[in-house]
Design a protein around this motif. Sequence first.
Motif, PDB file in Angstrom:
ATOM      1  N   ILE A 103       0.838  -1.198   0.000  1.00 26.74           N
ATOM      2  CA  ILE A 103       0.000   0.000   0.000  1.00 26.74           C
ATOM      3  C   ILE A 103       0.873   1.248   0.000  1.00 26.74           C
ATOM      4  N   GLY A 104       1.860   1.274   0.868  1.00 29.33           N
ATOM      5  CA  GLY A 104       2.749   2.424   0.973  1.00 29.33           C
ATOM      6  C   GLY A 104       3.708   2.550  -0.186  1.00 29.33           C
ATOM      7  N   THR A 105       4.246   1.417  -0.636  1.00 32.83           N
ATOM      8  CA  THR A 105       5.188   1.464  -1.753  1.00 32.83           C
ATOM      9  C   THR A 105       4.526   2.034  -3.004  1.00 32.83           C
ATOM     10  N   ILE A 106       3.349   1.514  -3.335  1.00 34.36           N
ATOM     11  CA  ILE A 106       2.660   1.966  -4.544  1.00 34.36           C
ATOM     12  C   ILE A 106       2.185   3.405  -4.396  1.00 34.36           C
ATOM     13  N   ALA A 107       1.723   3.770  -3.199  1.00 28.71           N
ATOM     14  CA  ALA A 107       1.300   5.156  -2.977  1.00 28.71           C
ATOM     15  C   ALA A 107       2.463   6.117  -3.189  1.00 28.71           C
ATOM     16  N   GLY A 108       3.642   5.757  -2.683  1.00 33.68           N
ATOM     17  CA  GLY A 108       4.813   6.609  -2.835  1.00 33.68           C
ATOM     18  C   GLY A 108       5.292   6.699  -4.270  1.00 33.68           C
ATOM     19  N   ASN A 137      -7.616  -9.686   7.441  1.00 31.94           N
ATOM     20  CA  ASN A 137      -6.192  -9.375   7.431  1.00 31.94           C
ATOM     21  C   ASN A 137      -5.869  -8.452   6.257  1.00 31.94           C
ATOM     22  N   ILE A 138      -5.218  -7.334   6.537  1.00 32.41           N
ATOM     23  CA  ILE A 138      -5.003  -6.317   5.506  1.00 32.41           C
ATOM     24  C   ILE A 138      -3.963  -6.748   4.477  1.00 32.41           C
ATOM     25  N   HIS A 139      -3.147  -7.764   4.797  1.00 29.58           N
ATOM     26  CA  HIS A 139      -2.191  -8.213   3.771  1.00 29.58           C
ATOM     27  C   HIS A 139      -2.905  -8.882   2.591  1.00 29.58           C
ATOM     28  N   GLY A 140      -4.193  -9.135   2.720  1.00 22.84           N
ATOM     29  CA  GLY A 140      -4.989  -9.631   1.607  1.00 22.84           C
ATOM     30  C   GLY A 140      -5.737  -8.538   0.871  1.00 22.84           C
ATOM     31  N   MET A 141      -5.388  -7.264   1.141  1.00 30.84           N
ATOM     32  CA  MET A 141      -6.117  -6.133   0.577  1.00 30.84           C
ATOM     33  C   MET A 141      -5.277  -5.100  -0.176  1.00 30.84           C
ATOM     34  N   PRO A 142      -3.955  -5.176  -0.202  1.00 33.33           N
ATOM     35  CA  PRO A 142      -3.175  -4.043  -0.723  1.00 33.33           C
ATOM     36  C   PRO A 142      -3.425  -3.691  -2.185  1.00 33.33           C
ATOM     37  N   LEU A 143      -3.688  -4.679  -3.030  1.00 29.71           N
ATOM     38  CA  LEU A 143      -3.943  -4.353  -4.432  1.00 29.71           C
ATOM     39  C   LEU A 143      -5.289  -3.645  -4.568  1.00 29.71           C
ATOM     40  N   ALA A 144      -6.279  -4.096  -3.800  1.00 23.85           N
ATOM     41  CA  ALA A 144      -7.579  -3.422  -3.800  1.00 23.85           C
ATOM     42  C   ALA A 144      -7.446  -1.981  -3.344  1.00 23.85           C
ATOM     43  N   VAL A 145      -6.699  -1.770  -2.264  1.00 22.54           N
ATOM     44  CA  VAL A 145      -6.495  -0.412  -1.743  1.00 22.54           C
ATOM     45  C   VAL A 145      -5.837   0.469  -2.799  1.00 22.54           C
ATOM     46  N   SER A 146      -4.828  -0.047  -3.466  1.00 19.52           N
ATOM     47  CA  SER A 146      -4.111   0.734  -4.479  1.00 19.52           C
ATOM     48  C   SER A 146      -5.011   1.100  -5.654  1.00 19.52           C
ATOM     49  N   GLY A 150     -11.550   0.315  -0.500  1.00 17.63           N
ATOM     50  CA  GLY A 150     -11.234  -0.009   0.879  1.00 17.63           C
ATOM     51  C   GLY A 150     -11.464   1.150   1.812  1.00 17.63           C
ATOM     52  N   HIS A 151     -10.957   1.018   3.027  1.00  8.30           N
ATOM     53  CA  HIS A 151     -11.146   2.034   4.059  1.00  8.30           C
ATOM     54  C   HIS A 151     -10.400   3.315   3.676  1.00  8.30           C
ATOM     55  N   PRO A 152     -11.034   4.490   3.881  1.00  3.21           N
ATOM     56  CA  PRO A 152     -10.390   5.756   3.510  1.00  3.21           C
ATOM     57  C   PRO A 152      -9.026   5.977   4.159  1.00  3.21           C
ATOM     58  N   SER A 153      -8.804   5.455   5.343  1.00  4.43           N
ATOM     59  CA  SER A 153      -7.493   5.613   5.984  1.00  4.43           C
ATOM     60  C   SER A 153      -6.379   5.046   5.105  1.00  4.43           C
ATOM     61  N   LEU A 154      -6.694   3.999   4.370  1.00  2.00           N
ATOM     62  CA  LEU A 154      -5.709   3.347   3.507  1.00  2.00           C
ATOM     63  C   LEU A 154      -5.705   3.934   2.102  1.00  2.00           C
ATOM     64  N   THR A 155      -6.888   4.139   1.535  1.00  2.00           N
ATOM     65  CA  THR A 155      -6.957   4.623   0.150  1.00  2.00           C
ATOM     66  C   THR A 155      -6.534   6.078   0.019  1.00  2.00           C
ATOM     67  N   ASN A 156      -6.532   6.825   1.133  1.00  2.00           N
ATOM     68  CA  ASN A 156      -6.192   8.250   1.074  1.00  2.00           C
ATOM     69  C   ASN A 156      -4.726   8.549   1.373  1.00  2.00           C
ATOM     70  N   ILE A 157      -3.890   7.518   1.506  1.00  2.00           N
ATOM     71  CA  ILE A 157      -2.470   7.745   1.744  1.00  2.00           C
ATOM     72  C   ILE A 157      -1.858   8.453   0.533  1.00  2.00           C
ATOM     73  N   LYS A 161      -6.945   9.897  -4.594  1.00  2.00           N
ATOM     74  CA  LYS A 161      -7.200   9.263  -5.885  1.00  2.00           C
ATOM     75  C   LYS A 161      -6.652   7.830  -5.897  1.00  2.00           C
ATOM     76  N   PRO A 162      -7.245   6.946  -6.704  1.00  2.00           N
ATOM     77  CA  PRO A 162      -6.655   5.615  -6.887  1.00  2.00           C
ATOM     78  C   PRO A 162      -5.220   5.734  -7.399  1.00  2.00           C
ATOM     79  N   LYS A 163      -4.352   4.896  -6.902  1.00  2.00           N
ATOM     80  CA  LYS A 163      -2.939   4.992  -7.265  1.00  2.00           C
ATOM     81  C   LYS A 163      -2.649   4.332  -8.607  1.00  2.00           C
ATOM     82  N   ILE A 164      -3.453   3.337  -8.961  1.00  2.00           N
ATOM     83  CA  ILE A 164      -3.256   2.604 -10.206  1.00  2.00           C
ATOM     84  C   ILE A 164      -4.619   2.274 -10.811  1.00  2.00           C
ATOM     85  N   LYS A 165      -4.598   1.879 -12.088  1.00  2.15           N
ATOM     86  CA  LYS A 165      -5.824   1.502 -12.801  1.00  2.15           C
ATOM     87  C   LYS A 165      -5.837  -0.014 -12.989  1.00  2.15           C
TER      88      LYS A 165
END
Length: 299
Positions: A103-108, A137-146, A150-157, A161-165
């Motif tokens: 989540i953090g790597t792709i956001a950055g 478990n959130i390790h099953g969610m990072p691609l969805a978040v990117s 998902g939860h705004p706390s994660l998607t808004n890092i 906006k969505p980080k990828i299409k």
Amino acid sequence: MNQNISMVGVPMDLGQNRRGVDMGPSAIRYAGVIERLEALGYRVEDKGDIAIEKKDAVKASPKNLSNLYAVTKANEKLAETVASIYEKNAFPLVIGGDHSIAIGTIAGASGYFENLGVIWYDAHGDLNTAQTSPSGNIHGMPLAVSLGMGHPSLTNIQTSKPKIKPENVVIIGARELDAGEKDYIRQSKMPVYTMHEVDRLGMSEVMRRAITYLEDKCDGVHLSLDLDGLDPHDAPGVGTPVIGGLSYRESHLAMEMLAESDFITSCEFVEVNPILDEKNRTAEAAVALMGSLFGEKLK
């Protein structure tokens, strides 16, 4: 590939429920990652580890989102670190840690490319949300978040906006997908090469198709490699092993072809769990695959 590599460890084990994966960065360093990359002519800066907070204790996590607040904080720090690496014109190499750190790597990384592509090398799709996840478990969610789900706390890092299409993502090696993930894949028509396709087409053709598909539409490509993408015989030290996976040799071929493509602009290697490993075999496999990704050849 950029000759300046900045490596950052993320000793995260809060995105899942099996202890030990927080020691993954140490195991990868012990397996000689810096020495291997320096032998290939790269200048490697080890930026150390991101500080990880304790499990959510004071503030209860929302339903089906285990340790949401601690996972969010770690990924915010990681996103800032990855962004700073790009600002210094270096290549971000992230070592984990569980797969929630993507989540953090792709956001950055996403702030530096118009159309960031992602190769998701994994037994799982990691496309769950709180509504579809069987475990929370959130390790099953990072691609969805990117992708903005998902939860705004994660998607808004970094940005809301969505980080990828979805059309810029290719999943390789999948063999365990939940019902909600299958529904999303069918709906979005995201390219997914399961083990069925790998067996029928061969790894060379799968990678040729993936590279051809992404290179014309993306101005940067992130590789997110979960060691459970490999068969447990070759990578026993992972938290969610699934038999019938990609072989060690197939994975080296995949990395060698990505090296030849010269379009990978960031990467992470995750889910190395030394407690579940055999004599650090999984960390050593990760380092060997990094060698191939960064251009190591037999002759």
